[in-house]
Motif scaffolding. Structure first.
Motif, PDB file in Angstrom:
ATOM      1  N   ILE A   1       0.845  -1.204   0.000  1.00  0.00           N
ATOM      2  CA  ILE A   1       0.000   0.000   0.000  1.00  0.00           C
ATOM      3  C   ILE A   1       0.879   1.252   0.000  1.00  0.00           C
ATOM      4  N   VAL A   2       0.265   2.364  -0.413  1.00  0.00           N
ATOM      5  CA  VAL A   2       0.867   3.675  -0.163  1.00  0.00           C
ATOM      6  C   VAL A   2      -0.268   4.690  -0.060  1.00  0.00           C
ATOM      7  N   PRO A   3      -0.344   5.419   1.052  1.00  0.00           N
ATOM      8  CA  PRO A   3      -1.360   6.467   1.182  1.00  0.00           C
ATOM      9  C   PRO A   3      -1.075   7.617   0.219  1.00  0.00           C
ATOM     10  N   ILE A   4      -2.142   8.254  -0.258  1.00  0.00           N
ATOM     11  CA  ILE A   4      -2.011   9.337  -1.235  1.00  0.00           C
ATOM     12  C   ILE A   4      -2.728  10.590  -0.718  1.00  0.00           C
ATOM     13  N   GLY A   5      -1.973  11.452  -0.049  1.00  0.00           N
ATOM     14  CA  GLY A   5      -2.539  12.715   0.405  1.00  0.00           C
ATOM     15  C   GLY A   5      -2.817  13.657  -0.753  1.00  0.00           C
ATOM     16  N   GLY A   6      -2.229  13.355  -1.919  1.00  0.00           N
ATOM     17  CA  GLY A   6      -2.412  14.180  -3.101  1.00  0.00           C
ATOM     18  C   GLY A   6      -3.838  14.235  -3.619  1.00  0.00           C
ATOM     19  N   VAL A   7      -4.754  13.457  -3.026  1.00  0.00           N
ATOM     20  CA  VAL A   7      -6.164  13.583  -3.429  1.00  0.00           C
ATOM     21  C   VAL A   7      -6.697  14.965  -3.076  1.00  0.00           C
ATOM     22  N   ARG A   8      -5.977  15.698  -2.228  1.00  0.00           N
ATOM     23  CA  ARG A   8      -6.378  17.059  -1.875  1.00  0.00           C
ATOM     24  C   ARG A   8      -5.681  18.104  -2.754  1.00  0.00           C
ATOM     25  N   ASN A   9      -4.938  17.627  -3.763  1.00  0.00           N
ATOM     26  CA  ASN A   9      -4.225  18.528  -4.663  1.00  0.00           C
ATOM     27  C   ASN A   9      -5.181  19.285  -5.580  1.00  0.00           C
ATOM     28  N   GLN A  10      -6.054  18.554  -6.253  1.00  0.00           N
ATOM     29  CA  GLN A  10      -7.118  19.146  -7.084  1.00  0.00           C
ATOM     30  C   GLN A  10      -8.444  18.485  -6.693  1.00  0.00           C
ATOM     31  N   PRO A  11      -8.892  18.713  -5.470  1.00  0.00           N
ATOM     32  CA  PRO A  11     -10.027  17.970  -4.928  1.00  0.00           C
ATOM     33  C   PRO A  11     -11.353  18.252  -5.633  1.00  0.00           C
ATOM     34  N   ILE A  12     -11.532  19.451  -6.152  1.00  0.00           N
ATOM     35  CA  ILE A  12     -12.794  19.772  -6.825  1.00  0.00           C
ATOM     36  C   ILE A  12     -12.942  18.943  -8.095  1.00  0.00           C
ATOM     37  N   GLU A  13     -11.852  18.808  -8.848  1.00  0.00           N
ATOM     38  CA  GLU A  13     -11.874  17.983 -10.057  1.00  0.00           C
ATOM     39  C   GLU A  13     -12.108  16.515  -9.708  1.00  0.00           C
ATOM     40  N   LEU A  14     -11.524  16.072  -8.604  1.00  0.00           N
ATOM     41  CA  LEU A  14     -11.704  14.682  -8.175  1.00  0.00           C
ATOM     42  C   LEU A  14     -13.154  14.436  -7.765  1.00  0.00           C
ATOM     43  N   ILE A  15     -13.754  15.382  -7.088  1.00  0.00           N
ATOM     44  CA  ILE A  15     -15.158  15.288  -6.682  1.00  0.00           C
ATOM     45  C   ILE A  15     -16.063  15.172  -7.906  1.00  0.00           C
ATOM     46  N   GLU A  16     -15.773  15.967  -8.925  1.00  0.00           N
ATOM     47  CA  GLU A  16     -16.562  15.917 -10.159  1.00  0.00           C
ATOM     48  C   GLU A  16     -16.372  14.582 -10.877  1.00  0.00           C
ATOM     49  N   LEU A  17     -15.146  14.101 -10.902  1.00  0.00           N
ATOM     50  CA  LEU A  17     -14.841  12.843 -11.594  1.00  0.00           C
ATOM     51  C   LEU A  17     -15.606  11.671 -11.000  1.00  0.00           C
ATOM     52  N   LEU A  18     -15.741  11.656  -9.674  1.00  0.00           N
ATOM     53  CA  LEU A  18     -16.318  10.497  -8.981  1.00  0.00           C
ATOM     54  C   LEU A  18     -17.741  10.749  -8.466  1.00  0.00           C
ATOM     55  N   ASP A  19     -18.346  11.850  -8.897  1.00  0.00           N
ATOM     56  CA  ASP A  19     -19.743  12.151  -8.520  1.00  0.00           C
ATOM     57  C   ASP A  19     -19.961  12.161  -7.010  1.00  0.00           C
ATOM     58  N   ILE A  20     -19.049  12.789  -6.297  1.00  0.00           N
ATOM     59  CA  ILE A  20     -19.141  12.842  -4.837  1.00  0.00           C
ATOM     60  C   ILE A  20     -20.149  13.923  -4.442  1.00  0.00           C
ATOM     61  N   PRO A  21     -21.140  13.586  -3.618  1.00  0.00           N
ATOM     62  CA  PRO A  21     -22.198  14.544  -3.271  1.00  0.00           C
ATOM     63  C   PRO A  21     -21.763  15.545  -2.206  1.00  0.00           C
ATOM     64  N   GLU A  22     -22.658  16.485  -1.900  1.00  0.00           N
ATOM     65  CA  GLU A  22     -22.399  17.477  -0.856  1.00  0.00           C
ATOM     66  C   GLU A  22     -22.215  16.781   0.498  1.00  0.00           C
ATOM     67  N   TYR A  23     -21.529  17.467   1.383  1.00  0.00           N
ATOM     68  CA  TYR A  23     -21.256  16.990   2.740  1.00  0.00           C
ATOM     69  C   TYR A  23     -20.325  15.768   2.765  1.00  0.00           C
ATOM     70  N   VAL A  24     -19.610  15.551   1.668  1.00  0.00           N
ATOM     71  CA  VAL A  24     -18.601  14.491   1.583  1.00  0.00           C
ATOM     72  C   VAL A  24     -17.345  15.110   0.985  1.00  0.00           C
ATOM     73  N   PHE A  25     -16.177  14.812   1.550  1.00  0.00           N
ATOM     74  CA  PHE A  25     -14.948  15.342   0.963  1.00  0.00           C
ATOM     75  C   PHE A  25     -13.802  14.331   1.072  1.00  0.00           C
ATOM     76  N   PRO A  26     -12.938  14.289   0.060  1.00  0.00           N
ATOM     77  CA  PRO A  26     -11.808  13.355   0.064  1.00  0.00           C
ATOM     78  C   PRO A  26     -10.748  13.769   1.078  1.00  0.00           C
ATOM     79  N   VAL A  27     -10.295  12.794   1.840  1.00  0.00           N
ATOM     80  CA  VAL A  27      -9.245  13.044   2.832  1.00  0.00           C
ATOM     81  C   VAL A  27      -7.921  12.426   2.378  1.00  0.00           C
ATOM     82  N   SER A  28      -7.968  11.169   1.951  1.00  0.00           N
ATOM     83  CA  SER A  28      -6.744  10.489   1.525  1.00  0.00           C
ATOM     84  C   SER A  28      -7.088   9.321   0.619  1.00  0.00           C
ATOM     85  N   GLY A  29      -6.169   8.988  -0.244  1.00  0.00           N
ATOM     86  CA  GLY A  29      -6.313   7.799  -1.073  1.00  0.00           C
ATOM     87  C   GLY A  29      -5.418   6.690  -0.557  1.00  0.00           C
TER      88      GLY A  29
END
Length: 251
Positions: free
Chosen positions: A137-165
């Motif tokens: 494994i390797v944790p990926i804090g970089g999910v917070r690098n461009q989080p808005i684009e990631l949210i759009e890519l994965l259809d993440i709804p309101e009140y949910v936010f990426p913390v780590s991969g």
């Protein structure tokens, strides 16, 4: 009775942890993923709110896009599975609506602390179980690098936010274990001991020697230099904007 002088399998697994950045083509089985997800759900949870969701991605094109969004980290696309750990208050919103209540916690920074803590606990379980299955494994804090684009890519709804991969796969090779700080620097007995400069200087030398050997002399920076180079600027500047977009308001 368990004898603390004898190391058990769990202890050995935890002590052998290392980040893996090279993977084989072998798939992670559905059974292995289920065991990992079982451990995620078994993690402690504040008020039994269970403020964690995990999105598993195996599609090659999606992983390649995530690799790009996280700062061009090739192992994200190379490994067979990428797990995105999110703090999740969307279910709490549904619970509030079912009971004709208002979701107010997201107006406080406490929601971020609760969500991030629960993700950390859940990811710790996932890492331990994955490594006990001989997965890397390797944790990926970089999910917070461009989080808005990631949210759009994965259809993440309101009140949910990426913390780590979390990248999961079968290691192509084992990385060397990175030395940790002297235990006295992180274990404070009864009161916090601020006399840490000597221990940090000692650790700088340890890390410098480790990096020199690992990179064949190409990198010799110590720990304090590495940390300082990261923390002299806000390296994920979109996080605040992303949180506001997702419904977290700290005014």
């Amino acid at each position: 009775m368990f004898n603390t002088m004898n190391k058990n399998n769990l202890y050995e697994t935890l002590m052998n942890h290392r980040s893996i950045r090279s993977y084989t083509d072998q798939k992670v089985s559905e059974e292995e993923l289920t065991l990992i997800m079982n451990s995620v759900q078994a993690a402690p949870s504040s008020i039994n709110g269970q403020q964690v969701s995990v999105i598993s991605i195996e599609d090659r094109q999606t992983k390649e896009k995530i690799a790009e969004l996280t700062g061009n980290q090739p192992w994200v696309a190379q490994a067979p599975v990428f797990l995105l750990f999110c703090a999740d208050f969307f279910r709490a919103k549904i619970a509030a609506e079912l009971n004709e209540e208002q979701l107010v916690i997201t107006e406080s920074v406490e929601s971020i602390l609760v969500g991030a803590t629960e993700v950390g606990l859940a990811m710790g379980n996932a890492i331990a179980v994955a490594e006990s299955l001989d997965l890397g494994i390797v944790p990926i804090g970089g999910v917070r690098n461009q989080p808005i684009e990631l949210i759009e890519l994965l259809d993440i709804p309101e009140y949910v936010f990426p913390v780590s991969g979390l990248v999961v796969g079968h290691p192509a090779d084992l990385s060397a274990k990175k030395p940790r700080l002297p235990q006295k620097a992180i274990w404070h007995k009864e009161r916090y001991d601020t006399n840490l400069e000597g221990l940090i200087k000692e650790y700088d030398q340890t890390i410098s020697s480790y990096m020199d050997k690992r990179t064949n002399g190409k990198e010799t920076r110590g720990w304090s230099q590495e940390v300082s180079s990261f923390y002299n600027h806000i390296y994920f500047p979109e996080v605040r904007k992303m949180l506001e977009q997702q419904g977290f308001d700290f005014k």
